[in-house]
Design an enzyme around this catalytic site. Structure first.
Site: not given
Length: 400
Positions: A214, A230, A252, A301, A341
Site C-alpha cells: 500500500r 476489491f 467492492d 487486490d 493472495c
C-alpha cells in the site's frame, strides 16, 4: 509417560527432511504406542533415526506437525515462551509493530497458530488440534512478552471461524478470550487511520500483509485518477487519497465493506476525494470500458480465486480477465498494481497469466517492482504455504 512413535515409510518425509514441518498420512508406515489426537509424539525415520517431536492428529491429512527437531526437547511453557519471544524480537527488527502479525504459524515454528496485533488488541486463530490445547497459554505468554516492552493488551478475540478447523476434527469458533471489550479498534498504518472490526471483519479484521505494498503505490497516486478494485475496507484507495490523488473510486461487492471503507474515508478527512461503490468488479470493468473511462492508476487486490489445486484453471481465467480489463482502463503510460493472495496461484503462473492478458489487449508492460507480503508474514523457504502473496506494479504502455 512414554510417547507414541510415528515411523515413516522408507523414502518418505522429503518435505520434513528439507526443513518442512508437516508429515502427511501417506508418508507414515506405523504409529506405535497409545495416544489421543492432539498429543505430542516422537517421529522416527524408517530405520529408527530420530527426526523430532510434534503433535499428532489422524483426522487430518497432515497427521503430524513438527514442533522440534530434537527428540529430547520438552514441549512445555518454557519452550513456547522462547518461540513467542523470538517471534516478537524478529518483528521489532523488520516492521512497524504498532499493528502487525505477531505469530505466523509454521513460519514462526508454532504450527497452526496465527496472531495479529491491532494497536492494543490481539486477534487469535487456532487452526490445528494440537496447538489448540496450548491456546490460552500462548495468549498469556504473548501478553507477558509484550508487557516487557511496555505494551499492555486490553483484549483478546479469537477468530477461529474457518472451515480448515473441520479438517482437524474441530468446529469453527469465534469469541472473547478473557474479558469482553469494544471490538472496534482504531489503528494507523502508513499515516492512514482505520477502524478495524476484529469481531465481524474478514479473516482477523484487516489485511496487514499488504502494508508496504500500500505504501509503494502512494508515490504513483499524487494528482492521479485512481480505481481500486476489491477495495475491502478501502486500504489501497485511502493510501491513494492520503498521497494526494485528485479522485479515487473504490469498488467492492460487499455493502458492509463499502460502509466500513466510507467510514474510514471520513475518519481521514478524505470523503471529498475518495468514494466507494458496491459493485461486482467483473461486471463493472467492462461497463467502465464501454463508457470510455480512463485512469492514471488501477489497483487489483482480489480475494483468492482458488484455495485448492483442483480449481486452478478457473482461477487463471479469473485473474486473466480482471487484468485484461484493468489494462484497458489504464491511460497510456499509467500504472497497474495487481496481486494474487492464493498460494496455489504461484509466482510463475501468476506472471504468465498477466503476460497473456497484456498480449491479448496489445499492451506492453514495464515492470516497476515485484513485491510479496510484509515481513511480519515471513516466508519460510521450507514451508511453501507461507509464500502466498504476489504483487506487481507495472507501467502500461500501448503496443505501438
Amino acid at each position: 509417560m512414554s510417547l507414541a512413535v510415528v515411523t515413516l515409510k522408507k523414502g518418505e518425509g522429503r518435505l520434513l527432511k528439507s526443513g518442512g514441518m508437516w508429515i502427511f498420512d501417506n508418508e507414515i508406515a506405523s504409529v506405535m504406542g497409545s495416544f489421543v489426537n492432539g498429543d505430542i509424539v516422537l517421529v522416527h525415520d524408517f530405520d529408527g533415526y530420530p527426526l523430532g517431536r510434534g503433535f499428532i492428529n489422524t483426522n487430518s491429512k497432515i497427521v503430524v506437525r513438527l514442533l522440534s527437531r530434537d527428540e529430547n526437547t520438552m514441549i512445555d511453557e518454557e519452550f513456547f515462551e522462547k518461540r513467542v519471544w523470538d517471534a516478537w524480537e524478529y518483528r521489532k527488527k523488520v516492521t512497524d509493530t504498532s499493528s502487525c502479525r505477531v505469530i505466523f504459524g509454521e513460519a514462526d515454528f508454532i504450527p497452526g497458530f496465527v496472531v495479529d496485533k491491532f494497536s492494543d488488541v490481539l486477534v487469535v486463530q487456532s487452526l490445528a488440534l494440537g496447538i489448540d490445547r496450548y491456546k490460552e497459554m500462548l495468549v498469556e505468554l504473548l501478553k507477558k512478552v509484550l508487557a516487557e516492552d511496555g505494551i499492555q493488551i486490553r483484549g483478546v478475540y479469537e477468530r477461529s471461524d474457518v472451515k480448515v478447523r473441520k479438517q482437524e476434527g474441530m468446529e469453527p469458533y469465534k469469541g472473547f478470550i478473557g474479558e469482553e471489550f469494544s471490538t472496534l479498534v482504531e489503528i494507523v498504518e502508513n499515516g492512514v487511520k482505520y477502524q478495524v472490526d476484529v469481531k465481524d471483519g474478514q479473516k482477523t479484521g484487516f489485511f496487514l500483509d499488504q502494508k508496504y505494498n500500500r505504501l509503494a503505490i502512494q508515490k504513483l497516486c499524487k494528482n492521479a485518477r485512481v480505481l481500486d478494485c476489491f477495495t475491502h475496507t478501502g486500504s489501497f484507495a485511502l493510501n491513494a487519497g492520503y498521497a494526494g490523488a485528485k479522485e479515487v473510486t473504490g469498488v467492492d461487492a460487499s455493502q458492509l465493506a463499502v460502509d466500513q471503507a466510507t467510514a474510514n474515508a471520513a475518519l481521514n478527512g478524505l470523503s471529498d476525494t475518495v468514494k466507494f461503490i458496491c459493485e461486482d468488479v467483473f461486471d463493472l470493468l467492462p461497463a467502465l470500458e464501454e463508457k470510455g473511462e480512463k485512469y492514471d492508476v488501477v489497483i487489483l487486490d482480489p480475494p483468492a480465486f482458488t484455495k485448492s489445486r483442483s480449481s486452478i484453471k478457473n482461477a487463471v481465467k479469473g485473474y486473466r480477465e480482471i487484468n485484461l480489463r484493468a489494462m484497458k482502463l489504464v491511460k497510456d503510460g499509467g500504472f497497474l498494481a495487481t496481486c494474487s493472495c492464493s498460494h496455489f496461484m504461484d509466482y510463475e503462473l501468476f506472471t504468465q497469466t498477466i503476460g497473456q492478458a497484456a498480449k491479448n489487449v496489445h499492451k506492453r508492460l514495464r515492470q516497476v517492482e515485484y513485491r510479496t507480503q510484509a515481513p511480519d508474514h515471513p516466508i519460510l523457504w521450507s514451508a511453501d504455504e507461507s509464500y502466498y502473496l504476489k504483487f506487481y506494479i507495472f507501467q502500461v504502455c500501448s503496443d505501438r
